[in-house]
Design a protein around this motif. Structure first.
Motif, mmCIF file in Angstrom:
data_model
loop_
_atom_site.group_PDB
_atom_site.id
_atom_site.type_symbol
_atom_site.label_atom_id
_atom_site.label_comp_id
_atom_site.label_asym_id
_atom_site.label_seq_id
_atom_site.Cartn_x
_atom_site.Cartn_y
_atom_site.Cartn_z
ATOM 1 N N THR A 44 0.866 -1.174 0.000
ATOM 2 C CA THR A 44 0.000 0.000 0.000
ATOM 3 C C THR A 44 0.899 1.219 0.000
ATOM 4 O O THR A 44 1.849 1.297 0.779
ATOM 5 C CB THR A 44 -0.898 0.017 1.249
ATOM 6 N N GLN A 46 -0.211 4.626 0.271
ATOM 7 C CA GLN A 46 -0.664 5.701 1.152
ATOM 8 C C GLN A 46 -0.853 5.208 2.583
ATOM 9 O O GLN A 46 -1.759 4.443 2.858
ATOM 10 C CB GLN A 46 -1.980 6.266 0.634
ATOM 11 N N ASP A 51 1.753 10.903 2.396
ATOM 12 C CA ASP A 51 1.744 9.983 1.251
ATOM 13 C C ASP A 51 0.643 10.344 0.262
ATOM 14 O O ASP A 51 0.829 10.258 -0.956
ATOM 15 C CB ASP A 51 1.562 8.535 1.711
ATOM 16 N N ILE A 52 -0.506 10.753 0.784
ATOM 17 C CA ILE A 52 -1.614 11.162 -0.083
ATOM 18 C C ILE A 52 -1.205 12.398 -0.885
ATOM 19 O O ILE A 52 -1.429 12.469 -2.097
ATOM 20 C CB ILE A 52 -2.881 11.423 0.754
ATOM 21 N N LEU A 55 1.304 11.354 -3.572
ATOM 22 C CA LEU A 55 0.668 10.707 -4.723
ATOM 23 C C LEU A 55 -0.019 11.749 -5.601
ATOM 24 O O LEU A 55 0.084 11.686 -6.830
ATOM 25 C CB LEU A 55 -0.339 9.651 -4.276
ATOM 26 N N LEU A 88 4.975 2.345 -4.806
ATOM 27 C CA LEU A 88 4.084 2.735 -5.896
ATOM 28 C C LEU A 88 4.493 2.022 -7.186
ATOM 29 O O LEU A 88 3.644 1.572 -7.946
ATOM 30 C CB LEU A 88 4.093 4.252 -6.088
ATOM 31 N N TRP A 119 -8.956 0.050 2.317
ATOM 32 C CA TRP A 119 -8.110 1.150 1.858
ATOM 33 C C TRP A 119 -7.165 0.714 0.733
ATOM 34 O O TRP A 119 -7.068 1.395 -0.279
ATOM 35 C CB TRP A 119 -7.340 1.760 3.036
ATOM 36 N N PRO A 120 -6.448 -0.416 0.864
ATOM 37 C CA PRO A 120 -5.570 -0.837 -0.249
ATOM 38 C C PRO A 120 -6.342 -1.099 -1.541
ATOM 39 O O PRO A 120 -5.877 -0.731 -2.621
ATOM 40 C CB PRO A 120 -4.910 -2.119 0.268
ATOM 41 N N GLU A 123 -7.291 2.252 -3.111
ATOM 42 C CA GLU A 123 -6.103 2.849 -3.736
ATOM 43 C C GLU A 123 -5.806 2.185 -5.075
ATOM 44 O O GLU A 123 -5.571 2.855 -6.082
ATOM 45 C CB GLU A 123 -4.913 2.691 -2.791
ATOM 46 N N ARG A 124 -5.850 0.867 -5.115
ATOM 47 C CA ARG A 124 -5.562 0.129 -6.347
ATOM 48 C C ARG A 124 -6.634 0.361 -7.402
ATOM 49 O O ARG A 124 -6.323 0.427 -8.596
ATOM 50 C CB ARG A 124 -5.434 -1.358 -6.037
ATOM 51 N N LEU A 127 -5.915 3.740 -8.924
ATOM 52 C CA LEU A 127 -4.758 3.642 -9.813
ATOM 53 C C LEU A 127 -5.105 2.864 -11.089
ATOM 54 O O LEU A 127 -4.610 3.194 -12.173
ATOM 55 C CB LEU A 127 -3.572 3.004 -9.092
#
Length: 166
Positions: A44, A46, A51-52, A55, A88, A119-120, A123-124, A127
């Protein structure tokens, strides 16, 4: 008594299948990282507000996710050289689906989900949405363009659904 045993035998496999379906990983490749580093299993990016922000800065710098080897391209050399960008890179190169068939499988699973994304996984998914939009911009074949547009819209709807308050 026998009725309950028969009922249990008939319905138990369907309950187990339903429970397995909800535990099934949306991004199974996150648990099979090729690089062999234990710390990169289920990566992960973030983990904090910094980190946010990072990104967001990387995305604004023109980050590109490509389908071939070395899929992550960050034009800003200073950002690209940051140590935290390594995760990342792993996510973009080893975890995100790149083939349309894999993205369509993901969108089908996202459409069936009832609970919010972890959350992961969120995020994915974002992306993957970025990758899909960048890929769509390069496609010239009308049929392929329609297929990728459909996948993009489904990913967008999944993210939008996840952001709605319950």
């Amino acid at each position: 008594m026998q009725f309950w045993v028969v009922l249990a035998v008939v319905y138990l496999p369907s309950f187990q299948a339903a429970a397995w379906h909800h535990r099934k990983a949306l991004y199974p490749s996150a648990y099979r990282i090729k690089r062999g580093a234990y710390s990169l299993i289920n990566p992960t990016f973030q983990r904090s507000s910094e980190d946010i922000s990072l990104l967001f800065e990387i995305l604004l710098s023109g980050m590109q996710i490509r389908g071939e080897e070395h899929t992550l391209l960050i034009p800003d050399e200073e950002l690209a050289s940051l140590r935290s960008v390594k995760k990342l890179e792993v996510i973009c190169e080893d975890v995100l689906p790149k083939r349309l068939s894999d993205i369509r499988r993901l969108t089908a699973e996202l459409a069936q989900r009832l609970e919010p994304l972890s959350w992961p996984d969120f995020e994915r998914t974002v992306l993957t949405l970025v990758y899909t939009s960048q890929t769509l911009a390069q496609i010239t074949d009308q049929h392929q363009r329609e297929l990728w547009t459909n996948a993009l819209m489904q990913l967008f709807q999944a993210v939008q659904k996840d952001l709605r308050p319950t």
